[in-house]
Design an enzyme around this catalytic site. Structure first.
Site, PDB file in Angstrom:
ATOM      1  N   SER A  95       0.839  -1.193   0.000  1.00 26.20           N
ATOM      2  CA  SER A  95       0.000   0.000   0.000  1.00 26.20           C
ATOM      3  C   SER A  95       0.879   1.250   0.000  1.00 26.20           C
ATOM      4  O   SER A  95       1.726   1.404  -0.875  1.00 26.20           O
ATOM      5  CB  SER A  95      -0.964  -0.051   1.196  1.00 26.20           C
ATOM      6  OG  SER A  95      -1.952   0.936   1.090  1.00 26.20           O
ATOM      7  N   ASP A 191     -10.245  -4.191  -5.110  1.00 19.08           N
ATOM      8  CA  ASP A 191      -9.753  -3.184  -4.168  1.00 19.08           C
ATOM      9  C   ASP A 191     -10.803  -2.110  -3.938  1.00 19.08           C
ATOM     10  O   ASP A 191     -11.307  -1.507  -4.893  1.00 19.08           O
ATOM     11  CB  ASP A 191      -8.469  -2.551  -4.711  1.00 19.08           C
ATOM     12  CG  ASP A 191      -7.645  -1.883  -3.632  1.00 19.08           C
ATOM     13  OD1 ASP A 191      -8.236  -1.169  -2.804  1.00 19.08           O
ATOM     14  OD2 ASP A 191      -6.425  -2.085  -3.621  1.00 19.08           O
ATOM     15  N   HIS A 246      -8.409  -4.825  -0.074  1.00 16.40           N
ATOM     16  CA  HIS A 246      -7.137  -4.124   0.092  1.00 16.40           C
ATOM     17  C   HIS A 246      -6.482  -4.459   1.428  1.00 16.40           C
ATOM     18  O   HIS A 246      -5.282  -4.758   1.491  1.00 16.40           O
ATOM     19  CB  HIS A 246      -7.351  -2.608  -0.023  1.00 16.40           C
ATOM     20  CG  HIS A 246      -6.080  -1.823   0.021  1.00 16.40           C
ATOM     21  ND1 HIS A 246      -5.297  -1.618  -1.089  1.00 16.40           N
ATOM     22  CD2 HIS A 246      -5.442  -1.200   1.054  1.00 16.40           C
ATOM     23  CE1 HIS A 246      -4.236  -0.902  -0.753  1.00 16.40           C
ATOM     24  NE2 HIS A 246      -4.302  -0.645   0.538  1.00 16.40           N
TER      25      HIS A 246
END
Length: 271
Positions: A95, A191, A246
């Site tokens: 991320s 996501d 995610h």
């Protein structure tokens, strides 16, 4: 094919060699311990491998409240202070950590063999380009507004810098990326956090639209700003798609994907 190579060679490591160490970098609003599951899978697959998860500041708060330039500075200081990493290592960021580790490669000339980025992130903020916001928190440092690209390049402190999008390019960034043995990028097709989700593959919005721009049409690839086109031509650029939320990317729901597609890039040794 990578899975086959991984299985064949994990049992044939020379006794005179050791696995290349691994450096992990967590995402926003989390700390180093958020990477513990992933670190455990690596250690279970490669006996005696050295794995270190870096925490910048106090982790959860400072991953948001520190500008990215400061986070990269502290990340590099931690890595460079670790004697076990000096011969070279593989590095993975998740991320927000994805653009921290890439920034560290470019800015700090770290001896990275394989660079892996899991679900690299872009996110919107209405006032992202105001200097008071850019200096205060991390997220605006990587918001690329397709309707304000001129302002993004001029006023966004971090992403246009490490992407080499300004007129005065830093060739050291490109040179350091081209030293990589492999650059691995992933995104997840469900996501719910990253916009667009394919930014994990270095695919952002085309100018003045919310249509995702393909590599061959992007300025990044056409002008080879940080060497992405060259890495692709050299067969050093790898992309994978996962199918988890995610927040699950470095955790148990994504375990099979990580083991099959990512762990092979840690199967290399130092003499």
């Amino acid at each position: 094919m990578l899975r086959l190579i991984f299985l064949l060679f994990t049992t044939t490591v020379l006794s005179s060699s050791t696995y290349r160490p691994v450096v992990l970098m967590h995402g926003i609003l989390s700390g180093a311990d958020d990477m513990n599951e992933l670190a455990g899978w690596i250690r279970a697959s490669f006996p005696d491998i050295y794995v270190v998860s870096i925490e910048v500041g106090n982790g959860e708060d400072d991953s948001l409240l520190w500008p990215l330039e400061k986070q990269v500075e502290h990340f590099c200081a931690s890595v460079l202070a670790d004697e076990k990493l000096r011969p070279g290592f593989n590095m993975l960021g998740y991320s927000q950590g994805s653009i921290i580790v890439r920034g560290a490669v470019e800015k700090c000339s770290l001896p990275v063999h394989n660079l892996i980025t899991l679900s690299g992130i872009h996110q919107v903020s209405k006032y992202a380009y105001e200097s008071v916001v850019q200096d205060a928190i991390s997220v605006p440092g990587y918001w690329r507004d397709p309707y304000q690209l001129n302002r993004y390049i001029a006023d966004c402190h971090y992403l246009p810098d490490i992407n080499n999008e300004r007129d005065a390019r830093n060739e050291t960034y490109r040179d350091n990326m081209l030293k990589l043995n492999a650059f691995v990028m992933t995104y997840t097709d469900i996501d719910e956090v990253v916009t667009p989700s394919r930014s994990g593959w270095f695919m952002g919005y085309a100018p003045n639209t919310l249509d995702v721009e393909t590599w061959n049409n992007s300025r990044q690839f056409k002008e080879d700003l940080i060497g992405m086109r060259t890495l692709l031509e050299q067969g050093k650029l790898y992309t994978f798609t996962s199918h988890v939320r995610h927040q699950d990317v470095p955790h148990a729901p994504n375990r099979d994907f990580i083991i099959e597609n990512i762990l092979p890039f840690f199967n290399n040794t130092l003499s």
